[in-house]
Design a protein around this motif. Sequence first.
Motif, PDB file in Angstrom:
ATOM      1  N   THR A  43       0.838  -1.182   0.000  1.00 50.80           N
ATOM      2  CA  THR A  43       0.000   0.000   0.000  1.00 50.80           C
ATOM      3  C   THR A  43       0.877   1.237   0.000  1.00 50.80           C
ATOM      4  O   THR A  43       2.068   1.136   0.285  1.00 50.80           O
ATOM      5  CB  THR A  43      -0.926  -0.032   1.228  1.00 50.80           C
ATOM      6  OG1 THR A  43      -1.529   1.238   1.375  1.00 50.80           O
ATOM      7  CG2 THR A  43      -0.170  -0.321   2.495  1.00 50.80           C
ATOM      8  N   ASN A  45       1.363   4.505   1.949  1.00 44.44           N
ATOM      9  CA  ASN A  45       1.047   5.318   3.123  1.00 44.44           C
ATOM     10  C   ASN A  45       1.696   6.696   2.962  1.00 44.44           C
ATOM     11  O   ASN A  45       2.613   6.877   2.153  1.00 44.44           O
ATOM     12  CB  ASN A  45       1.628   4.665   4.391  1.00 44.44           C
ATOM     13  CG  ASN A  45       0.952   3.368   4.746  1.00 44.44           C
ATOM     14  OD1 ASN A  45      -0.110   3.371   5.342  1.00 44.44           O
ATOM     15  ND2 ASN A  45       1.566   2.255   4.381  1.00 44.44           N
ATOM     16  N   ASN A  91       3.932  -4.622   9.449  1.00 44.82           N
ATOM     17  CA  ASN A  91       3.764  -3.164   9.563  1.00 44.82           C
ATOM     18  C   ASN A  91       4.945  -2.609  10.343  1.00 44.82           C
ATOM     19  O   ASN A  91       5.158  -2.996  11.493  1.00 44.82           O
ATOM     20  CB  ASN A  91       2.521  -2.800  10.397  1.00 44.82           C
ATOM     21  CG  ASN A  91       1.230  -3.283   9.829  1.00 44.82           C
ATOM     22  OD1 ASN A  91       0.657  -4.249  10.317  1.00 44.82           O
ATOM     23  ND2 ASN A  91       0.751  -2.631   8.811  1.00 44.82           N
ATOM     24  N   THR A 131      -0.880   0.129   7.268  1.00 42.31           N
ATOM     25  CA  THR A 131      -0.377   0.752   8.496  1.00 42.31           C
ATOM     26  C   THR A 131      -1.284   1.897   8.923  1.00 42.31           C
ATOM     27  O   THR A 131      -1.505   2.111  10.112  1.00 42.31           O
ATOM     28  CB  THR A 131       1.074   1.224   8.293  1.00 42.31           C
ATOM     29  OG1 THR A 131       1.880   0.054   8.106  1.00 42.31           O
ATOM     30  CG2 THR A 131       1.582   2.000   9.496  1.00 42.31           C
ATOM     31  N   ALA A 132      -1.854   2.618   7.945  1.00 44.62           N
ATOM     32  CA  ALA A 132      -2.744   3.725   8.296  1.00 44.62           C
ATOM     33  C   ALA A 132      -3.954   3.204   9.085  1.00 44.62           C
ATOM     34  O   ALA A 132      -4.320   3.765  10.123  1.00 44.62           O
ATOM     35  CB  ALA A 132      -3.206   4.448   7.034  1.00 44.62           C
ATOM     36  N   GLY A 163      -6.027   8.323   4.797  1.00 40.94           N
ATOM     37  CA  GLY A 163      -6.029   6.897   5.120  1.00 40.94           C
ATOM     38  C   GLY A 163      -6.373   6.622   6.574  1.00 40.94           C
ATOM     39  O   GLY A 163      -7.327   5.889   6.873  1.00 40.94           O
ATOM     40  N   ARG A 324      -7.618   4.881   1.121  1.00 37.44           N
ATOM     41  CA  ARG A 324      -6.433   4.030   1.091  1.00 37.44           C
ATOM     42  C   ARG A 324      -6.157   3.554  -0.332  1.00 37.44           C
ATOM     43  O   ARG A 324      -7.073   3.324  -1.117  1.00 37.44           O
ATOM     44  CB  ARG A 324      -6.684   2.799   1.980  1.00 37.44           C
ATOM     45  CG  ARG A 324      -7.031   3.167   3.413  1.00 37.44           C
ATOM     46  CD  ARG A 324      -5.783   3.399   4.247  1.00 37.44           C
ATOM     47  NE  ARG A 324      -4.936   2.247   4.166  1.00 37.44           N
ATOM     48  CZ  ARG A 324      -3.633   2.303   3.809  1.00 37.44           C
ATOM     49  NH1 ARG A 324      -3.057   3.428   3.502  1.00 37.44           N
ATOM     50  NH2 ARG A 324      -2.938   1.188   3.762  1.00 37.44           N
TER      51      ARG A 324
END
Length: 329
Positions: A43, A45, A91, A131-132, A163, A324
Amino acid sequence: MPETFKAILVSRDAEKKQSVTVTDLTEADLMEGDVTVAVEATTVNYKDGLAITGKAPVVRRWPLVPGIDFAGTVISSSHPDWRAGDKVILNGWGVGETHFGAFAGRARVKGDWLVPLPQGISAHDAMAVGTAGYTAMLCVMALERHGILPDRGPVVVTGAAGGVGSVAVSILSSLGYHVIASTGRNAESPYLINLGAAEVISRDELAQPSKPLAKERWAGGVDAVGSHTLANVLSMTSYGGAVAACGLAGGMDLPTSVAPFILRGVSLLGIDSVMAPKAVRLEAWRRIGTDLDLHKLASLSTTIGFDGIIDAARDIVDGKIRGRVVVDM
Ligand code: NDP
C-alpha cells in the motif's frame, strides 16, 4: 540464473540528491532476516510518500527499497513461528526506512516482526487497512482504554478523508460513536457520511492559532494532522476527554498551552505503530477483523498495480489521495 523480481529503489548521489528507479533484484540482494516472503499486496502510506519524494528524512539507509507494510506468503523460514505457505502481515519495525521494504516482489525480514493474516481477511483487504488503518485502530483502542466510549459524547477525526482518517471514521461509527469528520475537501462530505460520519466540518475551523480553551465540542478525537489542528482539537475537548495523536500531515509542531490539561483534565494519547509491541499489534489486527466493516473498507480503498506506486507516492504528499491505496503486486 536466479529468479528476478521488480523493486523500487531510492538512492542518493554524492551531493545527497535523491532519485527513485525501478530495478530488478534477486533474493541475494535482500537484507538479512530469517523469513522470506512473496509480497502479494502492499500500500502507499503517507510515510511512503515522504520516503519516495524525499520530502522528509524517512529513508535512513542508502540505497533502499521503500514500503512500510505488506501482506504475503512465506516462501522460506528459519524462524520457529513461521513456515512456507503461512500468510503474514508486516507493519513498521523500520521496514521501508532502514530495512528493505515492501515495494518489491520479495521481502526478507525478521520473523519476530510478522503477524498472521487474520482469518477471513485477504492480503488485499489487509493492505486496504495497511499501516494507516492499523494505526487508526491503535487510536481507537487508546481512546477506549481512557474510557472514551460512545456514551461520553462526539469524537472528532481530523484528516478524515485520508487513510488514517477514513478507517478511523469507519471503525468509530461502526462502534456507535457520533463521529465529527474534519476535512479540507468539502467535496468528500458524501464519502465521509457514507463511511459513517454524523457531521462533516471544514478543516479551516481548526486551522487557525488556537485559544488556550474554547467551547467544548467533543469528548475526544483521533488526530492525523498535528500543529494548529491538534491544538484546536485539544482546546475544544470536553472535561476529562482524550485525544489520540498519531500524525503530522499539517505539521510537526504543537502550538498549544497547558490549559486543556490542567483546567479540563484532558489527556493527549501518543500513538506509535512502528515499534508497537507484538501483543498490541495482534490485538489491533484481531479488532480490525471484528470491528471494521469490509464493505466500507472496499468503498474507502482504490487499487493500483506496482507501476502506479511512484505516482501515488507523489499524490499522497500533495493531499490528493482519498482513503487508502492498495497495490496488488
Ligand atoms: P493521508 O495523506 O492519506 O491523510 C492525511 C490527511 O491529512 C489528508 O488526506 C488530509 O485530509 C489531511 N491533510 C493533509 N495536509 C494537511 C494540511 N496541510 N493541513 C491539514 N490537514 C491536512 O496520510 P495517512 O492517513 O496515511 O497518514 C496520516 C498521518 O498519520 C501522517 O502524518 C502519517 O505520517 C501519520 N501516521 C503515523 C503513524 C504512527 O505510527 N504514528 C502510522 C501511520 C500514519 P483531508 O483532505 O480530509 O483534510
